[in-house]
Design an enzyme around this catalytic site. Structure first.
Site, PDB file in Angstrom:
ATOM      1  N   HIS A  99     -18.045  -8.994 -12.287  1.00 43.89           N
ATOM      2  CA  HIS A  99     -17.505 -10.531 -12.727  1.00 43.89           C
ATOM      3  C   HIS A  99     -17.400 -11.588 -11.670  1.00 43.89           C
ATOM      4  O   HIS A  99     -17.431 -11.185 -10.462  1.00 43.89           O
ATOM      5  CB  HIS A  99     -15.930  -9.924 -13.075  1.00 43.89           C
ATOM      6  CG  HIS A  99     -15.268  -9.611 -11.956  1.00 43.89           C
ATOM      7  ND1 HIS A  99     -14.669 -10.509 -11.157  1.00 43.89           N
ATOM      8  CD2 HIS A  99     -14.815  -8.427 -11.908  1.00 43.89           C
ATOM      9  CE1 HIS A  99     -13.973  -9.638 -10.201  1.00 43.89           C
ATOM     10  NE2 HIS A  99     -13.926  -8.269 -10.827  1.00 43.89           N
ATOM     11  N   GLU A 144     -12.037  -1.862 -14.443  1.00 45.47           N
ATOM     12  CA  GLU A 144     -12.172  -1.360 -12.987  1.00 45.47           C
ATOM     13  C   GLU A 144     -11.514  -0.239 -12.835  1.00 45.47           C
ATOM     14  O   GLU A 144     -10.551   0.081 -13.846  1.00 45.47           O
ATOM     15  CB  GLU A 144     -11.414  -2.654 -12.177  1.00 45.47           C
ATOM     16  CG  GLU A 144     -11.373  -2.265 -10.917  1.00 45.47           C
ATOM     17  CD  GLU A 144     -12.653  -2.017 -10.111  1.00 45.47           C
ATOM     18  OE1 GLU A 144     -13.380  -0.945 -10.371  1.00 45.47           O
ATOM     19  OE2 GLU A 144     -12.981  -2.996  -9.107  1.00 45.47           O
TER      20      GLU A 144
END
Length: 257
Positions: A28, A104
């Site tokens: 990201h 994550e």
């Protein structure tokens, strides 16, 4: 897992063999936590203004590619990165499929805390002076050892956070298993629709965990924001299809307007 839309592949993108697909595994864009050097994990920190500009540049670098589908985790930094990249690359008609398994690593009660202090604390629990010393010893596999230590310390509730078991830090095996499972599902779905490139936006440590799992010899560098690692999926599993953590698309985007 929500279904991502399919599309035809551009002639500008190298053809993929029948029965295979290429995943563009992407970290990201830059977030407020990246700037403040805080642990993120499952906590939802947004992209910064500069982070969004960087993702737009990254998206411009993807213009030669016509994606079959696009996916992200359910964190805003992952979804917004995927959405902006598609819009800027000429793939704006594609929806972003969202799957929470692309999140994550979960750092449990360590999330939101100062990154350097936390990493040094975890490495001290592993028997090292600090993170630098631990990384010099473990090298590419440092994330594997650290994640299991996050889990062990959180299970002991060393921070007296009082989190329920299901909210505490994951083990390495939990991260690897969900990443392999979700990326296999995405790849197989793309192959069923004819193959071609798929954009997948996730996060740095869970992508490192996945790459270590599929190739136990390749070096795993730190990944910058918008870094891309291409992997091909076919009958015999996943294979690297280029450098790990490449910034080529971000750099190419600087030439586009």
């Amino acid at each position: 897992m929500n279904n991502g839309a399919s599309s035809s592949q551009s002639a500008a993108e190298p053809s993929t063999e029948a029965g295979s697909t290429t995943l563009y595994l992407t970290r990201h864009g830059r977030t407020t936590a990246n700037v403040m050097h805080l642990m993120q994990g499952w906590s939802d920190f947004p992209l910064t203004k500069q982070g969004r500009e960087d993702v737009r540049q990254f998206g411009r670098g993807l213009r030669p590619i016509r994606f079959r589908a696009a996916w992200s985790g359910n964190l805003s930094r992952q979804y917004e990165t995927a959405r902006l990249a598609l819009d800027m690359s000429g793939n704006g008609d594609l929806p972003v499929g969202v799957d929470p398994d692309l999140r994550e690593d979960n750092f449990g009660s360590f999330e939101g805390r100062d990154e350097r202090t936390t990493l040094d604390q975890v490495c001290a629990a592993m028997g090292f002076k600090d993170f630098v010393t631990a990384k010099a010893t473990y090298g590419r596999s440092i994330s594997v050892h650290m994640q299991d230590t996050f889990h062990r310390l959180d299970a002991q509730d060393v921070l007296s956070a009082g989190l329920k078991e299901q909210d505490r830090a994951e083990t390495t095996a939990q991260v690897r298993n969900r990443m392999i499972a979700v990326l296999t599902r995405i790849a197989q779905s793309a192959i069923e629709e004819g193959g071609g490139p798929v954009l997948v936006v996730s996060s740095g440590m869970c992508l490192q965990q996945f790459l270590v799992a599929i190739d136990d010899h390749c070096p795993i560098p730190d990944m910058d924001n918008t870094a891309v690692t291409k992997v091909v999926y076919q009958d015999d599993g996943f294979h690297l299809a280029g450098p790990i953590g490449s910034m080529e698309y971000f750099q190419a985007g600087s030439q586009e307007k």
